[in-house]
Write an enzyme that holds these catalytic residues in place. Sequence first.
Site, PDB file in Angstrom:
ATOM      1  N   CYS A  58     -34.929 -22.633  -6.420  1.00 29.09           N
ATOM      2  CA  CYS A  58     -34.107 -23.635  -5.731  1.00 29.09           C
ATOM      3  C   CYS A  58     -33.074 -22.862  -4.923  1.00 29.09           C
ATOM      4  O   CYS A  58     -32.129 -22.317  -5.489  1.00 29.09           O
ATOM      5  CB  CYS A  58     -33.427 -24.587  -6.715  1.00 29.09           C
ATOM      6  SG  CYS A  58     -32.287 -25.730  -5.905  1.00 29.09           S
ATOM      7  N   CYS A  60     -29.348 -24.977  -4.725  1.00 27.26           N
ATOM      8  CA  CYS A  60     -28.466 -25.041  -5.904  1.00 27.26           C
ATOM      9  C   CYS A  60     -29.217 -24.351  -7.026  1.00 27.26           C
ATOM     10  O   CYS A  60     -29.454 -23.142  -6.927  1.00 27.26           O
ATOM     11  CB  CYS A  60     -28.031 -26.461  -6.231  1.00 27.26           C
ATOM     12  SG  CYS A  60     -29.272 -27.746  -6.059  1.00 27.26           S
ATOM     13  N   SER A  61     -29.635 -25.074  -8.053  1.00 26.52           N
ATOM     14  CA  SER A  61     -30.483 -24.466  -9.074  1.00 26.52           C
ATOM     15  C   SER A  61     -31.289 -25.556  -9.760  1.00 26.52           C
ATOM     16  O   SER A  61     -31.363 -25.608 -10.987  1.00 26.52           O
ATOM     17  CB  SER A  61     -29.655 -23.686 -10.091  1.00 26.52           C
ATOM     18  OG  SER A  61     -29.023 -22.592  -9.468  1.00 26.52           O
ATOM     19  N   CYS A  62     -31.923 -26.437  -8.982  1.00 33.84           N
ATOM     20  CA  CYS A  62     -32.740 -27.515  -9.547  1.00 33.84           C
ATOM     21  C   CYS A  62     -33.791 -26.918 -10.469  1.00 33.84           C
ATOM     22  O   CYS A  62     -34.406 -25.897 -10.143  1.00 33.84           O
ATOM     23  CB  CYS A  62     -33.434 -28.293  -8.435  1.00 33.84           C
ATOM     24  SG  CYS A  62     -32.282 -29.156  -7.357  1.00 33.84           S
TER      25      CYS A  62
END
Lengths: 95, 107, 213
Positions: free
Chosen positions: C118, C121-123
């Site tokens: 991701c 962001c950090s999905c």
Amino acid sequence: MSQSFAVAQRVRVRNDAPKGHCRTPHYLRGREGVIERAYGAFRNPEQLAYGADGLPKRELYWVRFEQGRLWPGYTGTATDTLVAEIYEHWLERAE
Amino acid sequence: MRGVHDLGGQPIDEEIDRAEHAQTFFEKRVDALMRLLSDPSRGVIRVDELRRGVETLPEKDYFGYSYYERWIHSIRLLLLEKGVVSEDELNRRIEGVRKRLAAESTR
Amino acid sequence: MSGHPHDHHSDHDPHAPVEEVEGPPSEHVLLEIALRELLIEKGLFAAADVTRQIEIMDATTPEQGARLVAKFWTDPAYRQRALADGKAAAAELGIDMSVAPKLVILENTARLHHVVVCTLCSCYPRAVLGLPPAWYKSPAYRARTVKDSRGVLAEFGTSLPDDVEIRVVDSTADCRYLVVPVRPHGSEGMDEAALAGLVTRDTMIGVTLAREP
């Protein structure tokens, strides 16, 4: 602006630079790819991020790009690909 | 303009630090806070709003803060923006907590 | 202990988190405690709700995803259902998907290997894998994976031949992704529980292959 795309259709990601929140990565803007899958309609995150209801919903597509065309000097193979979810309002038809 | 958070393809050509880290109490509590605030039964903060708050951090903070530190600052921004807490009551509470913890640690 | 509603619980937790560093608490820690106390006093939730959320989080581990992979490998009808609707397939296994985003199952083959990142962001598919590892959230992983997937995979000890298409999946919007690795040679007679043991968190992100039995 709202339009639908078919699987396997060639598209280009709009080369836009809005000020606010969006989910279209910078490195894909202006790039050409192919519709891999249609995910259906989702509330628009560009409005949800500011407390609005995100309506009307926007069609979300899985778009496939060729790595060799995304990155100058790409060192992988010619068949390597990248896919990302892109909303309909960020896409336009490509020939 | 590219946002501070938009990192795909950026020249961050360092090796990936693959060391495993256990979650700290702080990280677990921030995560729990966000889960509760975003639960549909409350609907106080949406994940899209959390992201927007993170993305508006100054570059030095975005890269200087850890992942959950970015979250708690975004949550703060959004709760103030929505009027759920006021800046004054929050600042007073922070000072109260600081004094309380200092007293506990010297007990 | 009132400022730490879950500390007591953590005493019994085999995966107990590391302690905060010694010394005065950071401004971030003070901010979290202050906000949590104010929200509890305002009645938005109770201290017990925070504890409950942490318990749910602690119980959500990559073993959930590994069970899904094992069933995917052994049950052709389940495989079809999982490819059509990953969320429903996870829910079938008793995994709570009630507040989870759409889940897409990515099936690796002898010619196609998926790796998930991701960049914005950090999905991460938290409902089936738990919280993401630190490296998944790192600027280096987020920046490099899209442009140098083979180099990143090599750092994880994964090398794939040139006739395998590497497909980087940038998790940019409303879907979360779980990679089903190629079932390893020599696993033919194994049952689901044993197969699940061949599948790690990193395998389901796509940076490693399933273990050889």
